[in-house]
Design a protein around this motif. Structure first.
Motif, short mmCIF file in Angstrom:
data_model
loop_
_atom_site.label_atom_id
_atom_site.label_comp_id
_atom_site.label_asym_id
_atom_site.label_seq_id
_atom_site.Cartn_x
_atom_site.Cartn_y
_atom_site.Cartn_z
N GLY A 1 -9.36 -1.19 3.31
CA GLY A 1 -7.95 -0.90 3.21
C GLY A 1 -7.52 0.23 4.15
N GLN B 1 -2.85 3.68 -2.98
CA GLN B 1 -3.30 2.34 -3.39
C GLN B 1 -3.26 1.42 -2.18
OE1 GLN B 1 -4.07 3.09 -7.27
NE2 GLN B 1 -3.90 0.94 -6.73
N TYR B 2 -4.21 0.51 -2.13
CA TYR B 2 -4.16 -0.60 -1.18
C TYR B 2 -4.36 -1.85 -2.00
CZ TYR B 2 -5.07 -3.62 2.81
OH TYR B 2 -5.00 -4.64 3.74
N TRP C 1 0.83 -1.20 0.00
CA TRP C 1 0.00 0.00 0.00
C TRP C 1 0.87 1.25 0.00
CZ3 TRP C 1 0.32 3.54 4.00
CH2 TRP C 1 0.90 3.10 5.20
N ILE D 1 -4.96 0.24 7.29
CA ILE D 1 -3.80 1.14 7.34
C ILE D 1 -3.80 1.95 8.65
CG2 ILE D 1 -2.80 3.23 6.32
CD1 ILE D 1 -3.71 2.07 3.56
N LYS E 1 4.04 4.09 3.15
CA LYS E 1 3.89 2.84 2.41
C LYS E 1 3.96 1.65 3.36
CE LYS E 1 8.84 2.43 1.22
NZ LYS E 1 9.30 3.55 2.05
#
Length: 211
Positions: free
Chosen positions: A100, A57-58, A13, A104, A208
């Motif tokens: 996602g 993005q995941y 991610w 996170i 990330k």
């Protein structure tokens, strides 16, 4: 499709964007330069934060354009943990993006925010909400319905330039713009906080995971 728990910490991610934060410290938060080894100015930390995701993005799921609101409560030294946290996820997020972002911001996805999984002893929850992150001039605003309403502005330094603490090892990012809250109101999870005039931070983020 929901991911099984075993795979959560293996999904790649990324998040690039901006983070703002306002806490109850009366002067600039000492955690930035002490890396959590110095106590907050009031001996404990209460804070709200907003994240604007410009690119993200995941796994295969796009997170770009979404916003997240956070509430944090830390009883003493940041590095000693026992945090309480809650997340408000942009109501525009797809189901996959919602999952996602929860992974996170709860630390389950590991990587940059993985420390949440260690330091947060009680994740109060995550919920969908209208999360608005606005920029007007140098002011940044976060609005999560009536639950979080905040605005932060940079503190002017020499010749009117922003004061920036650079090249830190702070987890959010190396360069932190010193700011103050012109409005900092939280009405959520039984908390009633008003941090107008208190410490704030602005940070460009490049996070990330899972490593």
């Amino acid at each position: 499709m929901a991911l099984d728990d075993a795979s959560v910490g293996t999904v790649p991610w990324t998040i690039k964007g901006e983070l703002i934060l306002n806490c109850n410290c009366t002067v600039f938060c000492p955690c930035v330069v002490s890396l959590g080894k110095h106590a907050p100015t009031e001996g404990y930390c209460q804070a709200w934060s907003g994240v604007r995701i410009d690119e993200g993005q995941y796994g295969d799921t796009d997170l770009s354009g979404l916003n997240v609101g956070l509430m944090l409560e830390i009883p003493g030294l940041m590095a000693r943990g026992n945090w309480k946290a809650a997340a408000y996820i942009d109501e525009r997020a797809s189901e996959a993006a919602y999952e996602g972002l929860v992974n996170i911001f709860s630390g389950k996805a590991r990587g940059t925010t993985g420390l949440f999984g260690v330091l947060v002893s009680e994740f109060l929850g995550a919920e969908r909400a209208p999360v608005i992150f606005e920029t007007e001039g140098k002011a940044r605003r976060l609005m999560v319905g009536k639950k979080i309403q905040g605005e932060v502005v940079p503190v002017e330094g020499h010749k009117g330039e922003d004061i920036v603490v650079t090249n830190t090892e702070y987890w959010m990012g190396p360069d932190i713009t010193v700011a103050t809250a012109t409005k900092g109101r939280v009405r959520a999870f039984g908390r009633v906080w008003d941090f107008d005039g208190r410490s704030a931070e602005i940070c460009q983020i490049d996070w990330k995971g899972p490593r």
